[in-house]
Design a protein around this motif. Structure first.
Motif, PDB file in Angstrom:
ATOM      1  N   UNK A  64       0.892  -1.172   0.081  1.00  0.00           N
ATOM      2  CA  UNK A  64       0.015   0.016  -0.024  1.00  0.00           C
ATOM      3  C   UNK A  64       0.769   1.331  -0.046  1.00  0.00           C
ATOM      4  N   UNK A  65       1.952   1.156   0.594  1.00  0.00           N
ATOM      5  CA  UNK A  65       2.810   2.344   0.683  1.00  0.00           C
ATOM      6  C   UNK A  65       3.321   2.670  -0.729  1.00  0.00           C
ATOM      7  N   UNK A  66       3.728   1.705  -1.342  1.00  0.00           N
ATOM      8  CA  UNK A  66       4.224   1.821  -2.772  1.00  0.00           C
ATOM      9  C   UNK A  66       3.172   2.301  -3.571  1.00  0.00           C
ATOM     10  N   UNK A  67       1.932   1.861  -3.583  1.00  0.00           N
ATOM     11  CA  UNK A  67       0.783   2.262  -4.487  1.00  0.00           C
ATOM     12  C   UNK A  67       0.432   3.568  -3.950  1.00  0.00           C
ATOM     13  N   UNK A  68       0.566   4.022  -2.844  1.00  0.00           N
ATOM     14  CA  UNK A  68       0.317   5.511  -2.526  1.00  0.00           C
ATOM     15  C   UNK A  68       1.158   6.404  -3.012  1.00  0.00           C
ATOM     16  N   UNK A  69       2.199   6.103  -2.945  1.00  0.00           N
ATOM     17  CA  UNK A  69       3.400   6.894  -3.754  1.00  0.00           C
ATOM     18  C   UNK A  69       2.946   7.106  -4.983  1.00  0.00           C
ATOM     19  N   UNK A  70       3.080   6.051  -5.736  1.00  0.00           N
ATOM     20  CA  UNK A  70       2.816   6.110  -7.324  1.00  0.00           C
ATOM     21  C   UNK A  70       1.582   6.924  -7.621  1.00  0.00           C
ATOM     22  N   UNK A  71       0.340   6.754  -6.973  1.00  0.00           N
ATOM     23  CA  UNK A  71      -0.661   7.219  -7.199  1.00  0.00           C
ATOM     24  C   UNK A  71      -0.761   9.077  -6.815  1.00  0.00           C
TER      25      UNK A  71
END
Length: 371
Positions: free
Chosen positions: A179-186
């Motif tokens: 989720x941390x990676x998804x949040x950064x990309x989004x």
């Protein structure tokens, strides 16, 4: 005495589980209300009640989830996160629409042919138009950006506080990192793309970017698909023979394969499509745009490469022989059970059971080279 202690521990665990679940939903509701409050300052006040509807359903969802699920959370889908997003995301849409209207008003007022990407917005407080205000003075664009950033933080913190459900601690840690990676990309996609001059003053492009961003946010509502499976257990054996390495094939529906495919469909492919469209249609070519296009291409290629590996080369597991010797103080019966899973170390421990049996567990790692 042991049974009473075990019972009290269960009560304490149940109490803490519910406290954290309530705290997570309170954080969701608080941020949702602040977002709605800000939206009501710049839009029709009637929208306030409509956006509050998901937050009201959040209370019903908490009761249903607590009493109708075994571990306090659903297996594949997180309805509390979905309701939170259903309240906040429309508010963020409306705030960006208001920013576009302010740019257009400024363009018409000053007789400009195009709106100015670098225009300065007036600073406003929260609730300043309603008689009750919070002394926090920010420009309109920073309100939209700040509420969006806080949303991503609360999605990760809230997922951490929510009950694990059927997830192990190891799987929960995987989920949080994912989720941390998804949040950064989004967050990068929405903020960077909306700041491009060709997008900044184009209502259709703003809507397209926000649509793709909203589509990617669905990843936060899914749970089990984004973590690897737990340890696999074999059938008990009656002897102490070392086990050979085994291979497991999950087929096309393994959780990791679903994770890779959904990541491409929900995030990387739409992001790449939008960036290529801006480059080819509007000649938006700069260093950051080229970097993120190359990054999306590499991620998609690596994801599909991983899918092919999982389909063609099933995962190999080494069996660990766990010899469990149970001693009954009354009958002096001895039971020998072997269980197989992927434990990489040897250990010995004692457990006192509620029926006054003492179990000595000896973990013996038995790794045999594949012949």
């Amino acid at each position: 005495m042991t049974a009473l202690f075990s019972k009290n521990c269960r009560y304490v665990k149940f109490f803490m589980l519910n406290v954290k679940a309530i705290l997570a939903r309170l954080l969701f509701a608080t941020h949702g209300l602040v977002t709605i409050w800000r939206v009501s300052d710049v839009c029709d006040k009637k929208i306030f009640l409509l956006l509050c509807l998901p937050l009201g359903l959040l209370v019903i969802e908490m009761v249903v989830t607590t009493f109708y699920t075994k571990n306090g959370e659903w297996k594949w889908f997180c309805p509390s996160v979905f309701l939170y997003l259903a309240s906040v995301i429309p508010g963020i849409w409306l705030l960006h629409m208001d920013l576009y209207q302010q740019r257009e008003t400024y363009r018409i007022t000053h007789g400009l042919e195009q709106c100015q990407p670098m225009m300065m917005f007036n600073e406003t407080t929260l609730g300043g138009n309603q008689g009750i205000s919070i002394p926090l003075l920010l420009p309109s664009d920073e309100w939209a950006c700040g509420l969006q950033q806080i949303m991503f933080v609360l999605l990760i913190v809230g997922r951490w506080l929510l009950p694990k459900g059927q997830l192990s601690r190891d799987q929960l840690s995987q989920l949080l990192i994912t989720h941390l990676g998804i949040a950064a990309d989004s967050l990068e996609f929405s903020l960077e793309t909306l700041d491009i001059g060709e997008v900044y003053c184009n209502m259709n492009l703003i809507s397209a970017v926000l649509t793709i961003w909203t589509w990617s946010m669905l990843q936060f509502t899914l749970v089990r698909w984004s973590v690897s499976k737990g340890q696999q257990h074999g059938q008990p054996r009656g002897d102490d023979r070392p086990a050979k390495p085994t291979r497991r094939y999950d087929g096309c529906c393994g959780s990791e394969i679903w994770f890779l495919v959904l990541t491409v469909l929900l995030q990387d492919a739409p992001f790449l499509t939008m960036r290529l469209y801006l480059m080819l249609k509007y000649q938006v070519v700069n260093q950051m745009m080229l970097f993120f296009v190359v990054k999306n291409v590499l991620v998609i290629c690596i994801q599909f490469y991983r899918v092919i590996i999982l389909l063609c080369c099933p995962v190999q597991y080494y069996d660990t022989s766990i010899a469990m010797v149970g001693v009954d103080h009354e009958d002096q019966n001895v039971a020998l059970v072997d269980v197989h899973h992927d434990v990489r170390q040897s250990r010995t421990l004692s457990l006192t059971l509620s029926n006054n049996k003492v179990m000595d567990l000896t973990y013996r790692l038995s790794m045999v080279e594949d012949s």
